[in-house]
Design an enzyme around this catalytic site. Sequence first.
Site, short mmCIF file in Angstrom:
data_model
loop_
_atom_site.label_atom_id
_atom_site.label_comp_id
_atom_site.label_asym_id
_atom_site.label_seq_id
_atom_site.Cartn_x
_atom_site.Cartn_y
_atom_site.Cartn_z
N ARG A 30 0.87 -1.18 0.00
CA ARG A 30 0.00 0.00 0.00
C ARG A 30 0.90 1.23 0.00
NH1 ARG A 30 -4.99 -1.12 -1.78
NH2 ARG A 30 -6.11 -2.58 -0.44
N ALA A 47 -10.85 -7.24 -0.83
CA ALA A 47 -11.76 -6.10 -0.91
C ALA A 47 -11.54 -5.35 -2.21
CB ALA A 47 -11.52 -5.16 0.27
N GLU A 79 -14.84 -9.36 -6.08
CA GLU A 79 -13.52 -9.12 -5.53
C GLU A 79 -12.91 -10.38 -4.93
OE1 GLU A 79 -11.61 -6.49 -5.95
OE2 GLU A 79 -13.17 -5.46 -7.07
N GLU A 105 -9.41 -11.68 -6.59
CA GLU A 105 -8.18 -11.62 -5.80
C GLU A 105 -7.70 -12.99 -5.31
OE1 GLU A 105 -8.43 -8.75 -2.65
OE2 GLU A 105 -8.78 -7.09 -4.05
N GLU A 117 -2.86 -4.87 -10.10
CA GLU A 117 -3.03 -5.42 -8.75
C GLU A 117 -2.08 -6.60 -8.55
OE1 GLU A 117 -6.97 -6.04 -6.16
OE2 GLU A 117 -6.98 -7.14 -8.03
#
Length: 184
Positions: A66, A78, A95, A99, A143
């Site tokens: 992050r 999320a 999601e 993910e 991502e």
Amino acid sequence: MDIRNLEETVISGEKVFEGKLISVEHWQVRTPGGRTALREIVRHVGAAAVVPLDADGSVTLVQQHRVAMGRVMLEIPAGKKDGPDEDALVCAKRELAEETGLRAREWRFLTTLDTSPGFLTERIGLYLAEGLSQGETNPDEDEYVRLVRMPLEEAVARVMRGEIADSKTVCGLLMAWTIYARRP
């Protein structure tokens, strides 16, 4: 004290920034004391988050960098809604699959989080997913995540030691633990 004595009244608003993920507005409000004050409001479409709980009591978390926090964090899966009218459960299912590759037979609504109500309109629908089966992941092109599976009890211990600090993850894990620990 009457709750109406706490309310602020919006007098005017002006958009000062429009980005891809957020917009920023300046609102002039009238305070309960009659003064005028500036409020900077960050508008966000909203999001959903999922605690995927296996039959053996383990959770699947995602580890990702992050950049705003300057570190790699451990979080529940999320992501943001595709639009303001998207149902949070639809977002949560998407999601989780993107993910982690997980699908769930059972979904339980836990709560809706107001992430930072002093300036941010983001609300996160939080769910518990059980009856899991594994499929293929399909992360967004920007991502990069690593899956981490651990016993729910260990994840909660990490929360209590301050090792997991993401608010949606803290809330989701503690709520899931409360449910799981009460089962026969």
